[in-house]
Design an enzyme around this catalytic site. Structure first.
Site, PDB file in Angstrom:
ATOM      1  N   ARG A  83      60.601  17.937  -3.240  1.00  0.00           N
ATOM      2  CA  ARG A  83      60.080  19.446  -2.789  1.00  0.00           C
ATOM      3  C   ARG A  83      58.621  19.279  -2.452  1.00  0.00           C
ATOM      4  NH1 ARG A  83      58.608  23.134  -5.788  1.00  0.00           N
ATOM      5  NH2 ARG A  83      60.204  22.766  -7.443  1.00  0.00           N
ATOM      6  N   ASP A 207      52.653  31.080  18.332  1.00  0.00           N
ATOM      7  CA  ASP A 207      54.048  30.486  18.402  1.00  0.00           C
ATOM      8  C   ASP A 207      54.127  29.628  19.572  1.00  0.00           C
ATOM      9  OD1 ASP A 207      56.714  29.971  18.939  1.00  0.00           O
ATOM     10  OD2 ASP A 207      57.440  31.523  17.943  1.00  0.00           O
ATOM     11  N   LYS A 232      63.623  23.570  18.831  1.00  0.00           N
ATOM     12  CA  LYS A 232      63.836  23.756  20.099  1.00  0.00           C
ATOM     13  C   LYS A 232      63.390  22.319  20.826  1.00  0.00           C
ATOM     14  CE  LYS A 232      65.339  27.674  19.078  1.00  0.00           C
ATOM     15  NZ  LYS A 232      64.312  28.637  18.901  1.00  0.00           N
TER      16      LYS A 232
HETATM   17  C1  LIG Z   1      63.981  29.552  17.813  1.00  0.00           C
HETATM   18  C2  LIG Z   1      62.654  30.282  17.909  1.00  0.00           C
HETATM   19  C3  LIG Z   1      61.974  30.672  16.461  1.00  0.00           C
HETATM   20  C4  LIG Z   1      62.633  30.731  15.257  1.00  0.00           C
HETATM   21  O1  LIG Z   1      63.053  29.156  14.700  1.00  0.00           O
HETATM   22  P1  LIG Z   1      64.336  28.950  14.114  1.00  0.00           P
HETATM   23  O2  LIG Z   1      63.972  27.233  14.029  1.00  0.00           O
HETATM   24  O3  LIG Z   1      65.514  29.200  14.824  1.00  0.00           O
HETATM   25  O4  LIG Z   1      64.289  29.288  12.765  1.00  0.00           O
HETATM   26  C5  LIG Z   1      60.812  31.608  16.636  1.00  0.00           C
HETATM   27  N1  LIG Z   1      60.106  31.377  17.892  1.00  0.00           N
HETATM   28  C6  LIG Z   1      60.650  31.266  19.014  1.00  0.00           C
HETATM   29  C7  LIG Z   1      60.049  31.380  20.205  1.00  0.00           C
HETATM   30  C8  LIG Z   1      62.000  30.371  19.082  1.00  0.00           C
HETATM   31  O5  LIG Z   1      62.525  30.002  20.165  1.00  0.00           O
END
Ligand SMILES: *Cc1c(COP(=O)(O)O)cnc(C)c1O
Length: 453
Positions: A83, A207, A232
């Site tokens: 961890r 993000d 993604k």
């Molecule tokens: C999918 C996504 C998230 C969240 O991520 P997870 O891996 O599903 O927890 C946050 N921001 C964007 C733009 C996303 O597409």
């Protein structure tokens, strides 16, 4: 005699192998980002954090499943407990940090885990400004979990003149920006938001999930932290859920390492291996996503069934100029609005065969989803209306299949939508009732209450 591999590869690999140090448990934040800045993106994606295994010579580092590491003579080698740090996690963190042009990377069990851990750098009473069209899971966390715990949020359209300045308060400690946004593809100048945030001493988190580090470098534009849903484009094959943060701020890095290992939302070694493998082909994939995205966007924009399409690479995008300044390509994400509302959307989604109807994005396969019924069903209807998420809206993640096949599939599905529109279906459809697809056998999506990508 030890073999060091072929000469051509030996140079950069040898230099890079020495670069990423193991994350330290106590002080933390020791992984090194831009190991050799003169090397290109694809070279760093393949070699940083991924030296051949010193024991066996394996070119792909083994997946280190051990939870604990021997400490003969009470001396810690590189690791102690998984961890706290793990070879596969360290490798991924170092590589992603390098690709973002940052110094310190942090991996988490999901994007949401990265978000929650980042927000724990704040304390009750602090104020946060977030872009209004923020990822639905982020919005849910901010409003339904972090707000009751004492953080205060203002949501605003940061691209609207004066909106951000009006939203920022003396207590604002953090600004959360997504660009491009999901699903309305808003594009905001990272440089401008960084300046406004820094004017009151707030941190800017960007993000960068939709663009990926290949298409956009928020740290170079003034952001303090880059966030990724690794699930993604970075994972890239729709077979992984993971998240990450990257920063160059040394003090913040120490804090994030402390939070990462003590909150404990860390990813498995196998997941880190998949994420590292994803990074190795990110450059190639993003070029293909951008090429295919441009081809599909042009076809969609030209089709009479479509009212509007938003794609960063199209001159018709209202923030195309900003996109051109801060992105290196259009990517694979786009949103469009069909004329004819839900009946047309149903006909379109039901007619697709190469493109799969599913949430999430950024994988090699093309995916389509209907935000009002799927990812954004959890938002109150008035918030959806404010953001323009109506029943005719469709979000597309263009994969890396042959562009001609994707364009042909989408075109014939748009033709099917056009037939419904021409057949006299009401232009303003009844509100979404919870099912999409062919009317004969509507796939059940009524159970989708929580937003997931
Ligand atoms: C999918 C996504 C998230 C969240 O991520 P997870 O891996 O599903 O927890 C946050 N921001 C964007 C733009 C996303 O597409």
């Amino acid at each position: 005699m030890m073999m060091n591999g072929d000469a051509a590869n030996g140079g950069p690999a040898a230099t890079l192998a020495a670069a990423p140090a193991a994350a330290s448990v106590a002080g933390g934040a020791a992984n090194v980002g831009p190991a050799v800045p003169t090397l290109g993106f694809a070279t760093r994606a393949i070699h940083v954090g991924c030296p051949p295994d010193p024991g066996s010579g394996a070119v792909v580092p083994p997946i280190s499943v051990s939870s604990t590491f021997a400490m003969p003579g009470l001396v810690k080698k590189d690791h102690m407990y998984s961890r706290l740090s793990n070879p596969n996690r360290d490798g991924f963190e170092a590589c992603l940090a390098s690709l973002e042009g940052g110094k310190h990377g942090f991996a988490f069990a999901s994007g949401q885990a990265a978000t929650v851990t980042m927000m724990h750098t704040l304390k009750a009473g602090d104020h946060v400004v977030s872009i209004d069209d923020v990822y639905a899971g982020t919005q849910q966390y901010f409003t339904r979990i972090a707000t009751p715990m004492g953080l205060n949020f203002t949501f605003c359209d940061m691209a609207a003149p004066g909106a951000l300045e009006a939203a920022i308060l003396p207590t604002t400690r953090l600004v959360w920006l997504e660009t491009p946004t999901n699903p309305t593809m808003k594009i905001t100048s990272i440089e401008a938001v960084a300046a406004a945030a820094h004017a009151v001493g707030a941190l800017l988190v960007v993000d960068n999930t939709f663009a990926s580090p290949y298409l956009q470098s928020p740290l170079a534009l003034g952001a303090d932290v880059v966030f990724h849903s690794v699930s993604k484009y970075i994972g890239g094959h729709s077979d992984l859920v993971m998240g990450a943060l990257v920063t160059s701020d040394a003090a913040l890095a120490v804090r994030l390492r402390h939070l990462q290992i003590n909150m404990g939302a860390t990813p498995s070694p196998f997941d880190c291996f998949l994420a590292s493998r994803g990074l190795k082909t990110l450059a190639l994939r993003m070029v293909a996503h951008s090429t295919n995205g441009a081809a599909v966007a042009a076809a969609v924009e030209a089709h009479p069934a479509v009212r509007k399409v938003l794609y960063p690479g199209l001159a018709s995008h209202p923030s195309h100029a900003v996109a051109t300044m801060q992105m290196r390509g259009g990517g694979g994400m786009m949103t469009f609005w069909l004329r004819g509302g839900l009946p047309a959307a149903r006909a379109f989604l039901g007619a697709l065969s190469v493109v799969t109807l599913a949430v999430s994005l950024g994988g090699v396969e093309s995916l389509v989803e209907h935000p009002a019924l799927m990812t954004h069903a959890s938002l109150p209807p008035e918030v959806r209306a404010e953001l323009g998420i109506d029943d005719g809206m469709v979000r597309l993640s263009v994969g890396i299949e042959d562009a001609a096949d994707v364009v042909a599939d989408i075109t014939q599905a748009l033709d099917a939508a056009k037939a419904v529109i021409d057949g006299g279906a009401p232009a303003t459809a009844a509100p979404a009732t919870g099912a999409v697809g062919a009317a004969a056998a509507p796939p059940k999506v009524t159970g989708v209450k929580r937003p997931h990508e």
